[in-house]
Design an enzyme around this catalytic site. Sequence first.
Site, mmCIF file in Angstrom:
data_model
loop_
_atom_site.group_PDB
_atom_site.id
_atom_site.type_symbol
_atom_site.label_atom_id
_atom_site.label_comp_id
_atom_site.label_asym_id
_atom_site.label_seq_id
_atom_site.Cartn_x
_atom_site.Cartn_y
_atom_site.Cartn_z
ATOM 1 N N TRP A 100 29.479 49.663 57.728
ATOM 2 C CA TRP A 100 29.673 51.099 57.527
ATOM 3 C C TRP A 100 28.453 51.891 57.947
ATOM 4 C CZ3 TRP A 100 34.486 51.392 57.675
ATOM 5 C CH2 TRP A 100 35.283 50.419 57.059
ATOM 6 N N ASP A 167 26.363 57.242 51.377
ATOM 7 C CA ASP A 167 27.772 56.835 51.368
ATOM 8 C C ASP A 167 27.960 55.920 50.155
ATOM 9 O OD1 ASP A 167 30.235 55.672 51.709
ATOM 10 O OD2 ASP A 167 29.871 54.948 53.748
ATOM 11 N N LYS A 191 38.474 53.429 46.036
ATOM 12 C CA LYS A 191 37.899 52.347 45.233
ATOM 13 C C LYS A 191 37.933 52.821 43.776
ATOM 14 C CE LYS A 191 36.412 50.854 49.345
ATOM 15 N NZ LYS A 191 36.910 49.774 50.160
#
Lengths: 354, 354
Positions: A100, A167, A191
């Site tokens: 990511w 993030d 999540k």
Amino acid sequence: MKKHNFSAGPCILPHSVFKEASQAVLDFNNSGLSILEISHRSKDFVSVIEEARALVLELLGLKNKGYQALFLHGGASTQFLSVAYNLLEKKAAYLNTGTWSSKAIKEANLFGEIVEVASSKDKHFSYIPKNYSVDNSSDYFHCTSNNTIYGTQMKEFPSVEIPMVCDMSSDIFSRQLDFSNFDLIYAGAQKNMGPAGTTLVVVKKAILGKVSREIPSLLDYQIQIEKESMFNTPAVYAVYVSLLNLRWLHSLGGIKEIEEVNEKKAQLLYSEIDINPLFKGFAAKEDRSMMNATFNLKDNNLESVFNQMCQEANINGIHGHRSVGGYRASMYNALPLSSVEVLVEVMNELERKA
Amino acid sequence: MKKHNFSAGPCILPHSVFKEASQAVLDFNNSGLSILEISHRSKDFVSVIEEARALVLELLGLKNKGYQALFLHGGASTQFLSVAYNLLEKKAAYLNTGTWSSKAIKEANLFGEIVEVASSKDKHFSYIPKNYSVDNSSDYFHCTSNNTIYGTQMKEFPSVEIPMVCDMSSDIFSRQLDFSNFDLIYAGAQKNMGPAGTTLVVVKKAILGKVSREIPSLLDYQIQIEKESMFNTPAVYAVYVSLLNLRWLHSLGGIKEIEEVNEKKAQLLYSEIDINPLFKGFAAKEDRSMMNATFNLKDNNLESVFNQMCQEANINGIHGHRSVGGYRASMYNALPLSSVEVLVEVMNELERKA
């Protein structure tokens, strides 16, 4: 029979949330209308998004500290772009801890110079780099707090004099941090916040308005703030289910309470990984994620037996990401300790059998 | 008592869709898992998005004609940006028929020269401009097929030699068109396709790859095609409910069948608007939208009585958009003829009373 859902995301949410979310599809707030067919400008929905935005700031301890919470479209991947559009004038510092981070760097590269302050690519992202320095003449510092794929998690964050952007897609709301150390936090909902389809951005207003480029309206944080997160039709249902989930967390006692449960779950699983001679952990011990435990069988021949046993125990979603292999057990907020106990019991049983 | 939902969007979907969508939040496909907690890479969800993409092309008559259907994030407003990013090299031609066209023009302006071929701004967007010419040296021509706010709809589309791009957010799947005349069609889901939170893009592959700029990954149609609409986690639930709705339309017989019903509904309401001396229509007659009928009371003093009567009849969502005022009755695919009959009856009753 109940499934034990270790899926890496979209992931398990509390059963009470599913129940209420299911009911609202038939009849929302006793309005005679489905949550899916009401106007996003209706009082009922405006109050949903307002409550969700306020609850985010409350749970993170950021009320009245100059932050705004926004529910935006596009997933965290869109934020890779938006962060750079809104904040990158000349150069920015990025910590590269995995897939990511690497994608965030790639997108930001279109907008300015990106300095990679450190990377753990040399060891397949199995650890978090330490002792790096960040050039305080950068426009901002960007990091990824938890790396779902590799099962690593930042335990400490550097002290920088520039805006810190993080993030937190896969570990927001799971552990206590001083969130006021961050100037911009973003997280795909799927999540610990809610279902897939909306993205949380928490931004300190003071860092905005400093780049010279024109920003497309939809990606412009200042416009989104001005429009109260409704520049265009938001992802109504995903925002609503996120609110239900945030309410659930709030009613439990907030992040402090859930962190204790998360610590227990992680401790139980990692102990088994370390004690059981058939398994080995993937991530460096000091950097292990409390959310995603990555581990491998030492002997690949046992794979089909172990998979079969997991299936029989109703364990879902523990296959490792294709880029790492092996197993990954994700233990997000809503996963009960009892599900981890079942997994550990299966690992134990494998040891007895093998 | 049943609500008659004339909301302009998000809007009514079939009751059977709500029922199945509600059930899937508790247990999807008898998997023991909620649709909200499964991986988007799971077989079950991959088959959802694949079926939805195929069904879109089938319903539009675009199978095997070089098109791809994508379910993306961000609403039609993101497409204002993506279209320009992917297709605008030097200049593009835009037809300005209202708020959405104007916004599309504003965003595209960041990427090149925008030529407004015609505008109906002179009469508050109450009609569709005709007899304009499009410079065939433009990179593409952009139009908005239906204008939700003003209640106008394009009945004919120009014949151009350049790619034709159309925002069909509010009338896709509602009427038969030769969709192969378009090279790129986009639509926010929240009218005739599904709930808010996903956006359909149908693009002819041959028009892509012709601009020299670098395109951010998430906005790059070629990358989205390559990744089969899963460059990042899609809006799982919104895509699933869209599939249920597309299946419903397919089982009815497709666009041809629904168009007949839509024509009946529109005819009934517009007849009443024209016959009833208390009301007047807003849009030019020849450009009236089959989806959104905009109308006003001639005497504003009757407003509170009419509003009250609508409320008593369980009529929801007919207030006009703030920029037009008056009333707007949206008659999307799932709105039954009987709901329009109820509204017409109330308008009738007002005439008898007044």
